[in-house]
Design an enzyme around this catalytic site. Structure first.
Site, mmCIF file in Angstrom:
data_model
loop_
_atom_site.group_PDB
_atom_site.id
_atom_site.type_symbol
_atom_site.label_atom_id
_atom_site.label_comp_id
_atom_site.label_asym_id
_atom_site.label_seq_id
_atom_site.Cartn_x
_atom_site.Cartn_y
_atom_site.Cartn_z
ATOM 1 N N ALA A 22 27.752 -20.718 -22.223
ATOM 2 C CA ALA A 22 27.189 -21.476 -21.111
ATOM 3 C C ALA A 22 25.969 -22.246 -21.596
ATOM 4 O O ALA A 22 25.115 -21.700 -22.306
ATOM 5 C CB ALA A 22 26.808 -20.525 -19.984
ATOM 6 N N CYS A 105 30.771 -11.010 -19.368
ATOM 7 C CA CYS A 105 29.395 -11.373 -19.018
ATOM 8 C C CYS A 105 28.575 -10.133 -18.649
ATOM 9 O O CYS A 105 28.936 -9.399 -17.734
ATOM 10 C CB CYS A 105 29.417 -12.367 -17.857
ATOM 11 S SG CYS A 105 27.789 -13.005 -17.509
HETATM 12 C C1 LIG Z 1 23.937 -18.724 -24.838
HETATM 13 C C2 LIG Z 1 25.206 -17.931 -24.670
HETATM 14 C C3 LIG Z 1 26.056 -18.190 -23.618
HETATM 15 C C4 LIG Z 1 27.243 -17.480 -23.471
HETATM 16 N N1 LIG Z 1 28.093 -17.793 -22.449
HETATM 17 C C5 LIG Z 1 29.308 -17.177 -22.358
HETATM 18 C C6 LIG Z 1 30.266 -17.563 -21.389
HETATM 19 O O1 LIG Z 1 30.028 -18.427 -20.555
HETATM 20 N N2 LIG Z 1 31.468 -16.921 -21.389
HETATM 21 C C7 LIG Z 1 31.756 -15.917 -22.274
HETATM 22 O O2 LIG Z 1 32.859 -15.352 -22.241
HETATM 23 N N3 LIG Z 1 30.855 -15.527 -23.194
HETATM 24 C C8 LIG Z 1 29.663 -16.146 -23.268
HETATM 25 N N4 LIG Z 1 28.782 -15.790 -24.256
HETATM 26 C C9 LIG Z 1 29.180 -14.762 -25.241
HETATM 27 C C10 LIG Z 1 29.841 -15.409 -26.458
HETATM 28 O O3 LIG Z 1 31.011 -16.101 -26.092
HETATM 29 C C11 LIG Z 1 30.186 -14.337 -27.524
HETATM 30 O O4 LIG Z 1 31.097 -13.430 -26.970
HETATM 31 C C12 LIG Z 1 28.960 -13.563 -27.989
HETATM 32 O O5 LIG Z 1 27.891 -14.437 -28.279
HETATM 33 C C13 LIG Z 1 29.277 -12.703 -29.214
HETATM 34 O O6 LIG Z 1 29.734 -13.475 -30.280
HETATM 35 P P1 LIG Z 1 28.762 -13.892 -31.513
HETATM 36 O O7 LIG Z 1 28.231 -12.634 -32.120
HETATM 37 O O8 LIG Z 1 29.647 -14.686 -32.435
HETATM 38 O O9 LIG Z 1 27.658 -14.702 -30.915
HETATM 39 C C14 LIG Z 1 27.581 -16.462 -24.390
HETATM 40 C C15 LIG Z 1 26.702 -16.194 -25.449
HETATM 41 C C16 LIG Z 1 25.540 -16.911 -25.609
HETATM 42 C C17 LIG Z 1 24.650 -16.598 -26.786
#
Ligand SMILES: Cc1cc2nc3c(=O)[nH]c(=O)nc-3n(C[C@H](O)[C@H](O)[C@H](O)COP(=O)(O)O)c2cc1C
Length: 383
Positions: A22, A105
């Site tokens: 988001a 979320c």
């Molecule tokens: C700023 C931000 C916004 C996010 N918004 C969403 C979202 O809208 N929908 C969702 O399923 N996950 C959302 N996430 C989670 C990410 O999709 C992901 O699952 C999470 O960051 C873990 O992966 P990573 O370690 O590669 O960052 C968000 C994460 C961050 C940091």
């Protein structure tokens, strides 16, 4: 790894997904990332209520590049009927080629009402919701996938049961972020849990959590056997990570280490794409430029992470209002400065502490209650 990732009629190579984020994965940022390599690039989260109510801001957020395929949309919903209605709109208006459902979320305002990462706990409601989405999407051949966390906390894990239920409902894949809601973004992602889910399911499983470099993605595949990876925070300020990921999955050794001059060019392109995006929905070009530049500000620190750039210049860059101002400030950077190797493999973006998961009263005692939680729909998309 053999073969691409199957998503309905699409075959995706490399098996890499830009995680929905988001406020980040808007059409401009996705284009910047897509220019680097193959994969699927998911848009910001759209709430089913806002879509069904034709909220103008939400409708504007559902924007894809003309050549963007598959167009990948994430929905957040808590009510099977509203979710089915939203999916029908997507299908009838041909808004996307893929629908991902958000059950990850951890934000208190969401879980406190039983939405997001809290919802799979109500297993019958979860199964009903996923099935409603699949049934509404499948006549049009639009694949539905789910993205979830391990569970509410270590004592209330849901991922295997929820994964099996999603498979039974007919999803094209299940993506698991290897953290509980209680962990938020703290600690490390549990890749063993991802391996457990992979063993439990027949549909493809995608692993998510703590891929900071392309070689982390290969390590995750080797460790868990997953069919694909989902990358969130690792690409913040580093869209070229998708070039590295493409090379890594192709078995090529090259990895990008851009100089500060090259990073500045990427920043400029990112800002220009955001200005273009915001101008499309804006009354005046000046307004579009200002809004695009304002949206770009949050990315500045990520791009400059580890580079020796003074605090004053960083602050000025994080306050830009126009592309001319950005050009002026980027001109003050030393273009020959090499990429800071110390920034590699490091967490970026959110790394907050674990926290209590707020849930509706009696939630943990209501596993088999399949009623829709009160007020858990969100009216606003992207949050
Ligand atoms: C700023 C931000 C916004 C996010 N918004 C969403 C979202 O809208 N929908 C969702 O399923 N996950 C959302 N996430 C989670 C990410 O999709 C992901 O699952 C999470 O960051 C873990 O992966 P990573 O370690 O590669 O960052 C968000 C994460 C961050 C940091």
């Amino acid at each position: 790894m053999s073969g691409g990732l199957r998503l309905g009629r699409h075959e995706v190579w490399p098996p890499v997904v830009l995680a929905p984020m988001a406020g980040i994965t808007n059409v401009g940022f996705r284009r910047l990332c897509r220019e680097q390599g193959g994969g699927i690039y998911v848009c910001e989260m759209i709430t089913t209520t806002a879509l069904v109510e034709r909220n103008p801001k939400t409708l504007r957020m559902i924007a894809f590049g003309s050549e963007e395929r598959p167009r990948s949309l994430q929905l957040y919903g808590t009510d099977p009927e509203t979710t089915a209605a939203a999916v029908r709109i997507v299908v009838e208006k041909d808004l996307a080629d893929h629908i991902d459902l958000n059950f990850g979320c951890p934000v208190p305002k969401v879980t406190r009402r039983g939405g997001g990462a809290a919802l799979p706990w109500r297993r019958r409601l979860f199964a009903r919701l996923v099935k409603a989405a699949v049934d509404a999407a499948s006549p049009a051949g639009v694949p539905v996938t789910v993205k979830m966390r391990k569970g509410i906390d270590d004592d209330h894990l849901t991922y295997v049961e929820a994964g099996l239920a999603a498979q039974e409902a007919g999803v094209a894949w299940v993506a698991l972020h290897g953290r509980t809601a209680a962990q938020r973004y703290s600690g490390t992602a549990d890749w063993d849990a991802i391996a457990t889910l992979k063993q439990a399911l027949d549909v493809p499983v995608l692993g998510n959590g703590d891929i900071w470099e392309a070689d982390d993605a290969l390590r995750m595949v080797a460790h868990t056997g997953v069919d694909g990876v989902v990358i969130g925070r690792g690409c913040l300020g580093r869209p070229w990570l998708f070039a590295d990921l493409h090379a890594a999955f192709d078995g090529r050794p090259e990895r990008r280490l851009p100089t500060l001059g090259e990073v500045a060019m990427t920043m400029r392109r990112h800002a220009a794409l955001l200005v273009e995006q915001f101008s499309a929905g804006s009354r005046t070009p000046a307004r579009g430029e200002r809004d695009g530049c304002t949206d770009f500000r949050k990315h500045v620190a990520w791009y400059l992470k580890g580079f020796p750039v003074g605090g004053e210049l960083r602050r000025s860059l994080a306050m830009i209002e126009s592309l001319a101002q950005l050009d002026d400030l980027l001109g003050k950077l030393d273009p020959a400065e090499p990429f800071p190797l110390g920034a590699l493999g490091q967490p970026r973006g959110r790394t907050n502490s674990p926290g209590k998961v707020f849930l509706p009263d009696g939630w943990l005692a209501s596993r088999d209650d399949d009623s829709v939680p009160e007020g858990a729909e969100l009216a606003d998309s992207g949050g």
